[in-house]
Enzyme design. Sequence first.
Site, PDB file in Angstrom:
ATOM      1  N   GLU B  10       0.867  -1.171   0.000  1.00  0.00           N
ATOM      2  CA  GLU B  10       0.000   0.000   0.000  1.00  0.00           C
ATOM      3  C   GLU B  10       0.905   1.222   0.000  1.00  0.00           C
ATOM      4  O   GLU B  10       1.800   1.312   0.829  1.00  0.00           O
ATOM      5  CB  GLU B  10      -0.840   0.042   1.277  1.00  0.00           C
ATOM      6  CG  GLU B  10      -1.490  -1.271   1.653  1.00  0.00           C
ATOM      7  CD  GLU B  10      -1.995  -1.265   3.100  1.00  0.00           C
ATOM      8  OE1 GLU B  10      -2.254  -0.191   3.673  1.00  0.00           O
ATOM      9  OE2 GLU B  10      -2.128  -2.362   3.655  1.00  0.00           O
ATOM     10  N   TYR B  88      -7.668   4.817  -3.458  1.00  0.00           N
ATOM     11  CA  TYR B  88      -8.617   5.562  -2.630  1.00  0.00           C
ATOM     12  C   TYR B  88      -7.962   6.722  -1.912  1.00  0.00           C
ATOM     13  O   TYR B  88      -6.750   6.921  -1.995  1.00  0.00           O
ATOM     14  CB  TYR B  88      -9.314   4.616  -1.657  1.00  0.00           C
ATOM     15  CG  TYR B  88      -8.485   4.051  -0.514  1.00  0.00           C
ATOM     16  CD1 TYR B  88      -7.366   3.261  -0.754  1.00  0.00           C
ATOM     17  CD2 TYR B  88      -8.840   4.290   0.810  1.00  0.00           C
ATOM     18  CE1 TYR B  88      -6.630   2.730   0.304  1.00  0.00           C
ATOM     19  CE2 TYR B  88      -8.114   3.756   1.865  1.00  0.00           C
ATOM     20  CZ  TYR B  88      -7.012   2.980   1.605  1.00  0.00           C
ATOM     21  OH  TYR B  88      -6.292   2.459   2.641  1.00  0.00           O
ATOM     22  N   ASP B  90      -6.913   8.142   1.468  1.00  0.00           N
ATOM     23  CA  ASP B  90      -6.684   7.733   2.842  1.00  0.00           C
ATOM     24  C   ASP B  90      -6.207   8.957   3.615  1.00  0.00           C
ATOM     25  O   ASP B  90      -5.110   9.458   3.367  1.00  0.00           O
ATOM     26  CB  ASP B  90      -5.635   6.612   2.910  1.00  0.00           C
ATOM     27  CG  ASP B  90      -5.636   5.948   4.277  1.00  0.00           C
ATOM     28  OD1 ASP B  90      -6.610   6.147   5.028  1.00  0.00           O
ATOM     29  OD2 ASP B  90      -4.661   5.244   4.596  1.00  0.00           O
ATOM     30  N   GLU B  95      -3.992   6.909  -2.120  1.00  0.00           N
ATOM     31  CA  GLU B  95      -3.301   5.661  -1.776  1.00  0.00           C
ATOM     32  C   GLU B  95      -3.623   4.595  -2.814  1.00  0.00           C
ATOM     33  O   GLU B  95      -4.766   4.425  -3.228  1.00  0.00           O
ATOM     34  CB  GLU B  95      -3.735   5.187  -0.383  1.00  0.00           C
ATOM     35  CG  GLU B  95      -3.202   3.791  -0.030  1.00  0.00           C
ATOM     36  CD  GLU B  95      -3.204   3.481   1.460  1.00  0.00           C
ATOM     37  OE1 GLU B  95      -3.236   4.428   2.275  1.00  0.00           O
ATOM     38  OE2 GLU B  95      -3.173   2.292   1.807  1.00  0.00           O
ATOM     39  N   THR B  98      -1.725  -2.540  -4.211  1.00  0.00           N
ATOM     40  CA  THR B  98      -1.600  -3.539  -5.274  1.00  0.00           C
ATOM     41  C   THR B  98      -2.618  -4.649  -5.025  1.00  0.00           C
ATOM     42  O   THR B  98      -3.038  -4.870  -3.891  1.00  0.00           O
ATOM     43  CB  THR B  98      -0.212  -4.208  -5.277  1.00  0.00           C
ATOM     44  OG1 THR B  98      -0.072  -4.976  -4.070  1.00  0.00           O
ATOM     45  CG2 THR B  98       0.910  -3.199  -5.378  1.00  0.00           C
ATOM     46  N   ARG B 236      -2.707 -11.673   8.453  1.00  0.00           N
ATOM     47  CA  ARG B 236      -2.061 -10.823   7.458  1.00  0.00           C
ATOM     48  C   ARG B 236      -1.080  -9.959   8.237  1.00  0.00           C
ATOM     49  O   ARG B 236      -1.474  -9.109   9.031  1.00  0.00           O
ATOM     50  CB  ARG B 236      -3.093  -9.930   6.762  1.00  0.00           C
ATOM     51  CG  ARG B 236      -2.472  -8.850   5.886  1.00  0.00           C
ATOM     52  CD  ARG B 236      -3.531  -7.912   5.307  1.00  0.00           C
ATOM     53  NE  ARG B 236      -4.235  -7.154   6.326  1.00  0.00           N
ATOM     54  CZ  ARG B 236      -4.263  -5.810   6.406  1.00  0.00           C
ATOM     55  NH1 ARG B 236      -3.638  -5.076   5.521  1.00  0.00           N
ATOM     56  NH2 ARG B 236      -4.933  -5.200   7.357  1.00  0.00           N
ATOM     57  N   HIS B 238       1.131  -6.990   8.852  1.00  0.00           N
ATOM     58  CA  HIS B 238       1.102  -5.625   8.331  1.00  0.00           C
ATOM     59  C   HIS B 238       2.433  -4.967   8.705  1.00  0.00           C
ATOM     60  O   HIS B 238       2.670  -4.696   9.872  1.00  0.00           O
ATOM     61  CB  HIS B 238      -0.079  -4.920   9.012  1.00  0.00           C
ATOM     62  CG  HIS B 238      -0.488  -3.630   8.396  1.00  0.00           C
ATOM     63  ND1 HIS B 238      -0.662  -3.454   7.050  1.00  0.00           N
ATOM     64  CD2 HIS B 238      -0.787  -2.430   8.965  1.00  0.00           C
ATOM     65  CE1 HIS B 238      -1.052  -2.216   6.812  1.00  0.00           C
ATOM     66  NE2 HIS B 238      -1.118  -1.565   7.945  1.00  0.00           N
TER      67      HIS B 238
END
Lengths: 66, 496
Positions: B10, B88, B90, B95, B98, B236, B238
Amino acid sequence: MRSEQQEKEQRDNKPQDIEDIQPDAELAEQGEELSEDLDQILDEIDEILEEDSEEFVENYIQRGGQ
Amino acid sequence: MTTPMIMGTETEYGISVKNARDQDPVAASTLVVNAYKDRELKGVTWDYDQESPLMDARGFMSEGESDTPDRENNSLINDILINGGRYYVDHAHPEYCTPECTNPRDLVIYEKAGELILDLSRLAAEELLPNNQEIIIYKNNTDYKGHSYGSHENYLMSRTVPFQDIVDGLTPFLVTRQIIAGSGKLGAENGSEETDYQISQRADFFETEIGLSTMVARPIINTRDEPHADEKLFRRLHVIVGDSNMSELAIYLKVGITCLTLQLIEKGILGERFKLSTPVTDIKKVSRDLLCKTKLILEDGRRRTSIEIQREYLGLARDHLSDASTSPIMSDVMDKWEFVLNRLEADPMSLNGVLDWVTKKKLIDAYIQRHGLKSSDPRVRMLDLQYHDIRPDKGLYARLLKNGRVKQFVNREEVVHAITNPPVDTRAYFRGTCLKRFPNEIHSASWNSMIFCLNGSSLDKILMDRPHFGTREIVGNLLSNRCAEEVVKEISANSS
């Protein structure tokens, strides 16, 4: 030391379109290029660098993100 | 079971409107994101029901409110892309995320496609502005005045790995990874020790070892537990500590070597063997160590340079992750990891044209020398920022690429193709292909859901809780031969 066979196998296993870095040769070459046309790239930077740099960088303020 | 390799990034971009009377980054970001929207997909919204940003991986729910926009705002700030990614607004930044990828090379292609998408949006948005105004977008992480914006990575992991193993195994890796993946910047920020130039754009902003926050007191290990997949099987991870990279090879290595390290953690190999005494101090120390020679102190008393620590991770990856099942790409990642570490050890500056922080440093040094400037000169600061400008004619990285002075690693054709085509080997294929095939029947979507509106009233939600499903192999035929109604019917029948 690696045998030629092993090296060949390794090459063959790699995806064709991933260009191998040839460490020594390529970087040496890159070093030579640098000294040759450093002037050219610096000329380009002089041309395209935002005018009024001082004002621009002073005014470039973002809100913090993530 | 080995966890399937799935990853994504991101990128929050910096944005400025030249010659605008007032800077309104939220309005500018909204303008840019909307300018790109596919007319047919204007009504498609983001499905926020699938999100849980306050869930902490340490097993509790953080207090606070997560905002969900109303439907009008939702479609205003969100664009779900036919390449399977998300674009979008952010906070106050555009932002780009992928789509899910299965390997670091695809990831480079899709991240670079994002840069082209931002540039196309910029051009379209400028049409709507007065003639003298220009939109400038930077793929960097700071305004050099203490405001940072992120570049995040996401990796699918098995739920069975204890979170503490991730903290122990990954922290020393991330503290030292910047010598490969840093983007470089002039000066210091956020009250950190003064310096002329440092390796990382983000290091100064990391204040704690572990935590949920991404915007203040940022942690080296982020605990957001929002799997966007079956939470019983997966997490996930981050990662918020990295810089945005211009260099294709830096993106490839950053993501590739992190995948390898996570695989070592999943195998339970790392434990606490590299645990640092003071990681938060060390991340800033490494960022200021342009020769990469400073020794960090490990908790067991050993002293190691950042290169030595990276080399030990590489050694373990070679020992434990090289076998017949190793993909050619991942073994290529190991080779390039070794090559870069060797070069860093011999002379970091020999990686000019390969790594961002070195390439930019060389450029700055040459420019300073030519004009007899100080590093605090506004023109030098401009050069630092403009390295990240995404415009092909004005961006300095773009100019270096054009002149063959930085390493090109993926083909331009592949990147252009990735603007409008999803990866074929993850659920992004299903998402992107449905948006292309059935633009009028899609109501909303998210990472793990597609909501169809078939007859104008009732909604059918398809959950995609396995990121490695929904591939061309599995749903390709179905999607090319059937109408939306049949697709929904068939998938619902199979999953119930």
